[in-house]
Design an enzyme around this catalytic site. Structure first.
Site, PDB file in Angstrom:
ATOM      1  NE  ARG A  30      -5.063  69.234   4.522  1.00 46.41           N
ATOM      2  CZ  ARG A  30      -3.920  68.595   4.464  1.00 46.41           C
ATOM      3  NH1 ARG A  30      -3.212  68.696   3.323  1.00 46.41           N
ATOM      4  NH2 ARG A  30      -3.156  68.028   5.462  1.00 46.41           N
ATOM      5  NE  ARG A  34       1.444  70.136  -0.901  1.00 46.74           N
ATOM      6  CZ  ARG A  34       1.663  69.272  -0.208  1.00 46.74           C
ATOM      7  NH1 ARG A  34       2.855  68.822   0.197  1.00 46.74           N
ATOM      8  NH2 ARG A  34       0.433  68.373   0.191  1.00 46.74           N
ATOM      9  NE  ARG A  43       4.094  75.905   1.582  1.00 47.05           N
ATOM     10  CZ  ARG A  43       5.323  75.702   1.582  1.00 47.05           C
ATOM     11  NH1 ARG A  43       6.119  76.983   1.685  1.00 47.05           N
ATOM     12  NH2 ARG A  43       5.770  74.531   1.864  1.00 47.05           N
ATOM     13  CG  ASP A  79      -1.511  71.624   9.608  1.00 42.16           C
ATOM     14  OD1 ASP A  79      -2.018  71.205   8.644  1.00 42.16           O
ATOM     15  OD2 ASP A  79      -0.867  70.907  10.327  1.00 42.16           O
ATOM     16  CE1 TYR A 156       1.045  63.815  11.832  1.00 37.57           C
ATOM     17  CE2 TYR A 156      -1.291  63.736  12.012  1.00 37.57           C
ATOM     18  CZ  TYR A 156      -0.323  63.722  11.403  1.00 37.57           C
ATOM     19  OH  TYR A 156      -0.377  63.857   9.912  1.00 37.57           O
TER      20      TYR A 156
HETATM   21  O1  CP3 Z   1      -8.855  72.509   4.292  1.00 41.07           O
HETATM   22  C1  CP3 Z   1      -7.993  73.606   4.119  1.00 41.07           C
HETATM   23  O2  CP3 Z   1      -7.806  74.165   2.993  1.00 41.07           O
HETATM   24  C2  CP3 Z   1      -7.630  74.357   5.109  1.00 41.07           C
HETATM   25  C3  CP3 Z   1      -6.234  74.127   5.847  1.00 41.07           C
HETATM   26  C4  CP3 Z   1      -6.040  72.967   6.310  1.00 41.07           C
HETATM   27  C5  CP3 Z   1      -4.629  72.421   6.331  1.00 41.07           C
HETATM   28  N1  CP3 Z   1      -4.416  71.149   7.009  1.00 41.07           N
HETATM   29  C6  CP3 Z   1      -3.583  73.005   5.471  1.00 41.07           C
HETATM   30  C7  CP3 Z   1      -2.412  72.254   5.080  1.00 41.07           C
HETATM   31  C8  CP3 Z   1      -6.608  71.913   7.132  1.00 41.07           C
HETATM   32  C9  CP3 Z   1      -8.218  71.814   7.568  1.00 41.07           C
HETATM   33  C10 CP3 Z   1      -5.517  70.934   7.481  1.00 41.07           C
HETATM   34  C11 CP3 Z   1      -5.935  69.896   8.246  1.00 41.07           C
HETATM   35  C12 CP3 Z   1      -4.895  68.727   8.612  1.00 41.07           C
HETATM   36  N2  CP3 Z   1      -3.500  68.799   8.807  1.00 41.07           N
HETATM   37  C13 CP3 Z   1      -5.421  67.381   8.783  1.00 41.07           C
HETATM   38  C14 CP3 Z   1      -6.518  66.737   8.724  1.00 41.07           C
HETATM   39  C15 CP3 Z   1      -7.117  66.691   7.386  1.00 41.07           C
HETATM   40  C16 CP3 Z   1      -6.656  65.215   6.585  1.00 41.07           C
HETATM   41  O3  CP3 Z   1      -5.888  65.504   5.716  1.00 41.07           O
HETATM   42  O4  CP3 Z   1      -6.603  64.253   7.325  1.00 41.07           O
HETATM   43  C17 CP3 Z   1      -4.167  66.748   8.912  1.00 41.07           C
HETATM   44  C18 CP3 Z   1      -3.849  65.323   9.194  1.00 41.07           C
HETATM   45  C19 CP3 Z   1      -3.163  67.797   8.848  1.00 41.07           C
HETATM   46  C20 CP3 Z   1      -1.564  67.468   9.064  1.00 41.07           C
HETATM   47  C21 CP3 Z   1      -0.618  67.898   7.974  1.00 41.07           C
HETATM   48  N3  CP3 Z   1      -0.396  69.154   7.634  1.00 41.07           N
HETATM   49  C22 CP3 Z   1      -0.165  67.142   6.931  1.00 41.07           C
HETATM   50  C23 CP3 Z   1       0.032  65.482   7.281  1.00 41.07           C
HETATM   51  C24 CP3 Z   1       0.626  67.708   6.130  1.00 41.07           C
HETATM   52  C25 CP3 Z   1       1.601  67.211   5.173  1.00 41.07           C
HETATM   53  C26 CP3 Z   1       0.965  66.462   3.934  1.00 41.07           C
HETATM   54  C27 CP3 Z   1       0.403  67.535   3.254  1.00 41.07           C
HETATM   55  O5  CP3 Z   1      -0.927  67.364   2.552  1.00 41.07           O
HETATM   56  O6  CP3 Z   1       0.971  68.357   2.999  1.00 41.07           O
HETATM   57  C28 CP3 Z   1       0.240  69.208   6.673  1.00 41.07           C
HETATM   58  C29 CP3 Z   1       0.804  70.502   5.695  1.00 41.07           C
HETATM   59  C30 CP3 Z   1      -0.431  71.040   5.180  1.00 41.07           C
HETATM   60  N4  CP3 Z   1      -1.538  71.610   5.763  1.00 41.07           N
HETATM   61  C31 CP3 Z   1      -0.542  71.736   3.900  1.00 41.07           C
HETATM   62  C32 CP3 Z   1      -1.587  72.460   3.827  1.00 41.07           C
HETATM   63  C33 CP3 Z   1      -2.073  73.348   2.702  1.00 41.07           C
HETATM   64  C34 CP3 Z   1       0.687  71.882   2.823  1.00 41.07           C
HETATM   65  C35 CP3 Z   1       1.805  72.423   3.271  1.00 41.07           C
HETATM   66  C36 CP3 Z   1       2.294  72.847   2.019  1.00 41.07           C
HETATM   67  O7  CP3 Z   1       3.220  72.049   1.762  1.00 41.07           O
HETATM   68  O8  CP3 Z   1       2.402  73.997   1.332  1.00 41.07           O
END
Ligand code: CP3
Length: 345
Positions: A30, A34, A43, A79, A156
């Site tokens: 990540r 944000r 965003r 994602d 999920y």
């Molecule tokens: O790592 C990176 O910077 C690359 C991008 C990336 C995202 N999600 C972007 C994202 C990666 C590798 C992921 C993987 C992901 N997505 C996982 C596995 C990693 C982990 O944390 O266990 C999971 C479980 C998800 C599912 C997901 N996507 C959730 C639970 C959420 C909401 C919670 C959160 O942390 O915001 C997302 C949204 C998400 N994916 C955001 C980003 C940058 C935030 C979106 C926003 O509000 O701008």
């Protein structure tokens, strides 16, 4: 002998192959998100799904983060859950609540609505994001592709969103193993195609995220998750190396290693020297700073980095990372301080 691209001998790719490196490679799960003002700015104009569907913005967001942090690799901006859309589930990211899947899979009849992704046309925007990110990235830096592991994606799809006890998931697993394995098979084959597509589009290595797997016991992992993850890794390994990441349960590291792969990604709940003793020196290991350490200050961060590097004790094959993703409230300067501390060694 043909000349290798510059990323081939990057510290990260050398660590994947367990070759000695001059300085420990580091990237952060990540790393674009944000907590970074540049991301927040993008965003303000674009919803998260629109962002993921825009290869140009995906590349921009990731390249900005890589430059700001000075990390040793980029990860595709995308994602985990997007693949569930072409499989037939309604996906929405609601501010505050996280992702929601509107028609979760709970019964054998529901399974009729979940199709395997056979053609990759529906995910072309992901591969284009790989190509654009690769094209914009310093040739010395590898690009990491990724997908969710079958268990996490199935959970999920069944829960419809985040969950405390995974009750629907485990009920299906224990009561309807036939339905469960069919669901896992469809997801696993789709994930393998997605990862192979990313490697063919220009990623150098892929990471399989099993973010929710920690809720399983070792025996249940072996029975209900391992065979599907092993099939994914087996298929994908013909095309490139695999980082297998799980979190929440150090007792799973041995069983997860049985699924194969080159790098085991671990969280802070296990010491890295103990991780290596459980799975053996044949593995590279990625991890494992607790992401909340980044909420402190540079001296505290440096102390924690030192403790992790001391556990590694010069073994080849260490990729520094957090034990899970960067928290949204993380000060960017602290993430930069972490990268500098790892590079200083
Ligand atoms: O790592 C990176 O910077 C690359 C991008 C990336 C995202 N999600 C972007 C994202 C990666 C590798 C992921 C993987 C992901 N997505 C996982 C596995 C990693 C982990 O944390 O266990 C999971 C479980 C998800 C599912 C997901 N996507 C959730 C639970 C959420 C909401 C919670 C959160 O942390 O915001 C997302 C949204 C998400 N994916 C955001 C980003 C940058 C935030 C979106 C926003 O509000 O701008």
């Amino acid at each position: 002998m043909s000349e290798q691209p510059a990323w081939h001998d990057s510290p990260l790719m050398k660590a994947v192959r367990r070759e000695p490196v001059e300085r420990t490679p580091v990237w952060l799960m990540r790393q674009a998100g944000r907590y970074m003002a540049e991301y927040a700015e993008v965003r303000r104009r674009t919803s998260f799904i629109e962002l993921c569907r825009s290869p140009e913005l995906c590349a921009e967001v990731m390249l900005t983060a890589v430059e700001r942090l000075g990390v040793d690799a980029a990860i595709l901006f995308s994602d985990l859950l997007l693949i569930l859309q072409p499989m037939g589930l309604g996906l929405e990211y609601t501010p505050g609540d996280g992702p929601v899947l509107h028609n979760p899979i709970r019964t054998a009849a529901d399974l009729d609505r979940l199709g395997e992704v056979r053609s990759l046309d529906s995910l072309e925007y992901v591969f284009e994001a790989v190509r654009r990110t690769r094209a914009g990235l310093d040739e010395r830096l590898p690009l990491i592709g990724f997908a969710g592991a079958p268990f996490t994606l199935a959970a999920y799809a069944i829960e419809g969103g985040s969950s405390r006890n995974y009750a629907h998931t485990k009920r299906m697993m224990f009561a309807d193993p036939g339905v469960w394995h069919e669901l896992m098979g469809r997801i696993g084959r789709s994930v393998a195609r997605l990862l192979i597509g990313q490697l063919q589009a220009g990623a150098q290595v892929v990471q399989l995220f099993d973010s929710w797997v920690g809720c399983l016991s070792p025996d249940d992992y072996r029975q209900f998750a391992l065979p599907h993850t092993r099939s994914v890794i087996e298929e994908v390994s013909h095309h490139g190396p695999v980082i297998h990441f799980g979190t929440g349960n150090p007792a799973l590291i041995g069983p997860m290693a049985e699924a194969g792969g080159q790098v085991m990604g671990v969280d802070w709940r296990i010491r890295l020297d103990e991780a290596w003793s459980s799975i053996g020196d044949g593995w590279a290991v990625q991890g494992n700073l607790d992401p909340t350490v980044l909420l402190t200050d540079p001296p505290t961060i440096r102390r924690h980095v030192r403790a992790i590097l001391d556990q590694v004790a010069g073994r080849p094959g260490h990729i520094f990372n957090l034990g899970h993703g960067v928290l949204p409230q993380t000060p960017v300067e602290n993430a930069v301080a972490l990268v500098e501390a790892v590079h200083a060694g």
